[in-house]
Design a protein around this motif. Sequence first.
Motif, short mmCIF file in Angstrom:
data_model
loop_
_atom_site.label_atom_id
_atom_site.label_comp_id
_atom_site.label_asym_id
_atom_site.label_seq_id
_atom_site.Cartn_x
_atom_site.Cartn_y
_atom_site.Cartn_z
N SER A 323 24.63 -38.44 -10.31
CA SER A 323 23.14 -38.53 -9.63
C SER A 323 23.12 -38.98 -7.96
O SER A 323 22.47 -38.25 -7.87
CB SER A 323 22.18 -39.50 -10.56
OG SER A 323 21.44 -40.05 -9.81
N ALA A 326 23.58 -36.02 -5.68
CA ALA A 326 22.66 -35.10 -5.66
C ALA A 326 22.54 -34.69 -3.90
O ALA A 326 21.84 -33.90 -4.00
CB ALA A 326 21.96 -34.93 -7.04
N ARG A 327 22.52 -35.91 -3.85
CA ARG A 327 21.49 -36.03 -2.05
C ARG A 327 22.53 -35.47 -1.63
O ARG A 327 22.18 -34.96 0.07
CB ARG A 327 21.63 -37.52 -2.30
CG ARG A 327 23.17 -38.49 -1.63
CD ARG A 327 23.46 -39.20 -1.16
NE ARG A 327 22.27 -40.16 -1.55
CZ ARG A 327 21.53 -40.76 -1.93
NH1 ARG A 327 21.27 -41.96 -1.14
NH2 ARG A 327 21.20 -42.27 -2.81
N ASP A 329 23.47 -32.22 -0.41
CA ASP A 329 23.02 -30.59 -0.74
C ASP A 329 22.15 -29.80 0.19
O ASP A 329 22.05 -28.83 -0.01
CB ASP A 329 21.05 -30.65 -1.52
CG ASP A 329 19.91 -31.75 0.04
OD1 ASP A 329 20.47 -32.00 0.43
OD2 ASP A 329 19.19 -31.65 -1.12
N ARG A 332 20.09 -31.87 4.89
CA ARG A 332 19.47 -32.79 5.98
C ARG A 332 20.84 -33.24 7.16
O ARG A 332 20.31 -33.60 7.56
CB ARG A 332 18.71 -34.45 5.53
CG ARG A 332 17.66 -33.96 4.51
CD ARG A 332 17.30 -34.98 3.84
NE ARG A 332 17.79 -36.09 2.85
CZ ARG A 332 18.78 -35.61 1.68
NH1 ARG A 332 18.30 -34.36 1.58
NH2 ARG A 332 19.65 -35.91 1.28
N TYR A 346 22.01 -24.27 -2.05
CA TYR A 346 22.46 -25.41 -3.28
C TYR A 346 23.72 -24.96 -4.05
O TYR A 346 24.99 -25.93 -3.44
CB TYR A 346 21.56 -25.69 -4.27
CG TYR A 346 20.43 -26.52 -3.91
CD1 TYR A 346 20.42 -27.30 -2.81
CD2 TYR A 346 19.07 -26.20 -5.08
CE1 TYR A 346 19.34 -28.25 -2.68
CE2 TYR A 346 18.28 -27.31 -4.47
CZ TYR A 346 18.34 -28.02 -3.45
OH TYR A 346 17.04 -28.40 -2.91
N ARG B 89 16.54 -43.19 -13.23
CA ARG B 89 16.71 -41.54 -11.87
C ARG B 89 15.66 -40.87 -12.96
O ARG B 89 16.08 -41.00 -13.58
CB ARG B 89 17.92 -41.80 -11.55
CG ARG B 89 18.30 -43.09 -10.83
CD ARG B 89 19.48 -42.49 -9.98
NE ARG B 89 20.16 -43.74 -9.40
CZ ARG B 89 20.71 -43.75 -8.75
NH1 ARG B 89 21.98 -42.59 -9.20
NH2 ARG B 89 21.68 -44.36 -8.11
N ASN B 91 16.10 -36.58 -12.96
CA ASN B 91 17.42 -35.94 -11.81
C ASN B 91 17.53 -34.62 -11.72
O ASN B 91 16.54 -34.17 -12.28
CB ASN B 91 18.45 -36.17 -12.07
CG ASN B 91 18.48 -37.56 -12.55
OD1 ASN B 91 19.85 -37.59 -11.57
ND2 ASN B 91 19.41 -37.81 -13.12
N PHE B 93 16.60 -31.15 -8.47
CA PHE B 93 16.29 -30.76 -7.26
C PHE B 93 15.64 -30.08 -6.77
O PHE B 93 15.07 -28.80 -6.82
CB PHE B 93 17.96 -29.74 -7.69
CG PHE B 93 19.64 -29.67 -6.88
CD1 PHE B 93 20.45 -30.82 -6.34
CD2 PHE B 93 19.80 -30.18 -8.77
CE1 PHE B 93 21.86 -31.11 -6.52
CE2 PHE B 93 21.70 -30.90 -8.41
CZ PHE B 93 21.91 -31.46 -7.54
N LEU B 97 12.68 -33.57 -1.81
CA LEU B 97 13.59 -34.68 -3.20
C LEU B 97 14.26 -34.77 -2.18
O LEU B 97 15.49 -35.06 -3.09
CB LEU B 97 13.88 -34.25 -4.25
CG LEU B 97 13.39 -35.55 -5.58
CD1 LEU B 97 12.25 -36.76 -5.55
CD2 LEU B 97 14.20 -35.22 -6.53
N PRO B 98 14.33 -36.01 -1.45
CA PRO B 98 16.26 -36.11 -0.81
C PRO B 98 17.41 -36.76 -1.86
O PRO B 98 18.23 -36.11 -1.58
CB PRO B 98 15.77 -37.39 0.23
CG PRO B 98 13.89 -36.56 0.57
CD PRO B 98 13.99 -36.79 -0.82
N GLN B 99 16.60 -37.54 -2.10
CA GLN B 99 18.16 -38.32 -3.60
C GLN B 99 19.03 -37.57 -4.51
O GLN B 99 19.43 -37.32 -4.69
CB GLN B 99 17.56 -39.54 -4.27
CG GLN B 99 17.13 -40.79 -3.08
CD GLN B 99 16.13 -41.62 -3.71
OE1 GLN B 99 16.64 -42.95 -3.68
NE2 GLN B 99 15.16 -41.16 -4.56
N GLY B 100 17.98 -36.31 -4.33
CA GLY B 100 18.14 -35.44 -5.82
C GLY B 100 17.35 -36.01 -7.11
O GLY B 100 17.80 -35.80 -8.09
N TYR B 101 16.77 -36.68 -7.05
CA TYR B 101 16.83 -37.49 -7.91
C TYR B 101 15.00 -38.65 -7.72
O TYR B 101 14.93 -38.78 -6.26
CB TYR B 101 17.33 -38.77 -8.70
CG TYR B 101 17.77 -40.33 -8.15
CD1 TYR B 101 17.43 -40.49 -8.08
CD2 TYR B 101 18.98 -39.21 -7.36
CE1 TYR B 101 17.67 -41.65 -6.88
CE2 TYR B 101 19.96 -40.77 -6.76
CZ TYR B 101 19.57 -41.42 -6.66
OH TYR B 101 19.32 -42.94 -5.71
#
Lengths: 492, 486
Positions: A323, A326-327, A329, A332, A346, B89, B91, B93, B97-101
């Motif tokens: 988790s 995941a950021r 990606d 950014r 991705y 969280r 989850n 993509f 959704l910058p955090q991915g969650y």
Amino acid sequence: MTVNPDSLTIASALDGLAKKDFTAVELTEACIKAMQAARPLNAVITETPDKALEMAKAADARRSKGEAGLLDGIPLAIKDLFATEGVLTTAASHILDGFKPAYESTATANLWKAGAVMLGKLNLDEFAMGSSNETSYYGPVVNPWRAKDGTKLVPGGSSGGSAAAVSAGFALGATGTDTGGSIRQPASLCGITGIKPTYGRVSRWGIVAFASSLDQAGPMTRTVRDSALMLQAMAGFDPKDSTSVDRPVPDYVANLEGGVKGMRIGIPREYRMDGMDAEITTLWEQGKQWLKEAGAEIVDINLPHTHYALATYYIVAPAEASSNLARYDGVRFGLRVPGKDLTEMYENTRGEGFGREVQRRIMIGTYVLSAGYYDAYYTKAQKVRTLIRKDFEQAFQRVDAILTPTAPNAAFPIGMKNDDPVTMYLNDVFTVPTSLAGLPGMSVPAGLNSEGLPLGLQLIGKPFEEAQLLRLGRSLEKVANYTAKPFHWWES
Amino acid sequence: MAEKDYIQGATGAWEIVIGMEVHAQVSSKSKLFSGADTTFGAEPNHQVSLVDAAMPGMLPVINAYCVEQAVRTGLGLKAQINLHSVFDRKNYFYADLPQGYQISQYLQPIVGKGVLLLDMPDGSTREIGITRLHLEQDAGKSLHDQSPRESFIDLNRSGVALMEIVSEPDMRNSEEAGLYLKKLRTIVRYLGTCDGNMDEGSMRADVNVSVRKPGGPLGTRCEIKNVNSVRFVQQAIEYEARRQIEVLEDGGKIDQETRLFDTGKGVTRSMRSKEEAHDYRYFPDPDLMPLEFEQSWVDGIKATLPELPDEKKARFIEKLGLSPYDASVLVAEKESADFYEKVAKGRDGKLAANWVIGDYFGLLNKSGQSMEDFVITAEKLGGLIDLIADNTISTRLAKDVFALMVETGKDAATIVEEKGMRQVTDTGAIEKVIDEVMAANPDKVAEYRSGKDKLFGFFVGQTMKASGGKANPNAVNELLKKKLAG
């Protein structure tokens, strides 16, 4: 005068600076020179000599005005998992290509506030996932200690660059992070001291996250006193980290020489494992003897769920990592590998940006959190984690601290354990339970094996009893009288 | 359940079952886990903190005010406040959704079961169960129409605090769904916990619709995502229910799926199929501690709650003698209830309600202005009602006076004085007018006296006209009867 950083500790360098034996600039110049000479070790991802000299100049200015901080003028190197403002921060991953954060981690900011000087950013296992520093996108770090036949060895991991930098003598101290043993195991394999504080003692803000419920930053140094000094500067409550604990930071140095008389030291039966290196067992016995002679009482204890710790760790840590990562990606910052649509972008970015070990852990983590498997893996792991924590709570009703080996082996050749991830994971068998319980643990170098390679012993303390743990570590350091240093083969 | 709520299909009657998940943006200056600003309408990506952009090493810190707002809302829904709740969280993509969650609450929400009362048009009420309310972060926004090749991302909304308010499947037709949404909006506006502006996205509804044979087991539901007005919610339900009935009556079966409402065409469309369904891999967010409250803290918030619409309505009925319908119209917006109370103070409650709901709302809507800007203040409307109460003007004349008040901005008394609109109750003066009218119409007088009673209305009309509408109608009636009788 010429300064030889390899002959110094943080404490002795502070003395030298105070006595004007040398300036911070002179000390820093010497460290930069040694860092550059040590390039064959591949311990550094980004050298920051200009920044170091600028900070050293400012340190000298402060000292001349009588405003020197706790670590003023001390050159340190930073594991490249800490965000450093305006300086490339990679987590040793391709996916963070070109990432220069606009912010500084709380832990490093605290060090700079105390006057420390930054030499550069240190190599590590990619996203701190590894026990040998071989998963780095920037290549493996070489342990300053070599086998007798000259074979190159791993420094341990994930804070392999940190351990190598301190062991090789170009940084007086380094920051590390420890999720399952990433400070303690490389400290053991490189013959230095490292402490993983209690979870919540040092802010995680600005440190690239691996497994949030386990990650904890700490110092890696040549002596216990140096660790106490660095931790003093790093620790403290941070309102930006919700898991940081709001309690005062005690003076870690004041009682360092207080000795261990009357302290009760637990020896967990379960850490005596089948097939364990006989030299490790012998060193552990030796450690018991030393502490006994120093006045401590040795108590046999049980930590019955130890056997499940590694399996538990390899569910909890990858779950959180899957988790946390995941950021990355491609949207950014860092690497972006284009694709025909978002999903393909991705896949391309993460496929190319993450190395094999990181991908493996993301897959394990994704699997254990999936519908239908969650209870069997994640929920059960959390329950076992509670049992492991309770084991320690019960033990600490009888003892003040626990003595164990740090790692089941000394440094091993680069490439030796790469085929089988499980063999590699076994390197953390003694350090993982402490991490799961959130307890402070430190590795103190205690001796050399028959191959002439350093071995460490681990001391585990009660929550937020770092002062006591450091005092104990100092006693062990004194009786072990470990003075060995690696031959500087890279300079010849 | 009334028969009228059933939909008649080819195979007989069908019952619609509706539940709703409403996302209400918490009224708060800053986001749920960061200090970034939340003001609507800012330049894209101008209200984004390092946390909202999920930069490496950034950590969420809970905004205590948002937590308080969620508790306040829970109390307003008469709901269970959970003293221990957990952030999880969710989850998946997506580019916005910058955090991915998404940080949300899954198994242990901050608010549990509550209840909401629908005010039905016939004056009755209907109870809709609230399942839960939880706090979560909003995502950013993807802009697909700015470039032919690329999508752009605006993270201003990323991390904004939302309350997801989940109802039980207790609604049975689109009207109830509309009333539910409106009532929920009324409550959060009273509480000040959400501004309820659906056109700014402050409130959005996910509508769950299924159909079944009356009394039968629940059917498979479809979720219509992100509907952003009461009217669209109702249209979407109407369409979706009929679509499902058609599928079932043709021997098909309903797939549980997520659908979108196409506002242009008025139809719902499948968004993603089961195969593409997300496995959100919920787990407790290790960056955040569980939320723990003391009951005394919750009680402290409870003590500061304003009078809520249901209580206000009950008071208007009981203390001011209003009908349930009038009372529910007046309490629908706190502003109108407050306005009404000012007008009614020291006056006849029913008369005040008639004026506020009738002429005042009528001309206000026509003006297109807000209550605050409208020329008629509560004091001015009260002044007009006072003139009716003390017989200075008749109700009929009052309507003209009111129109002039809107036109000129002057108060009622001034207008009545200037225009000489004061009602004539002086019987001598009225008698004089009647005499003139009778003198001018001797033939009509004769006809009346010979039995043509219907002509009485003619004499009333003539008298009122001759008095310029100012004669007191009751006095005119009485005197005319006497005089015509001879």
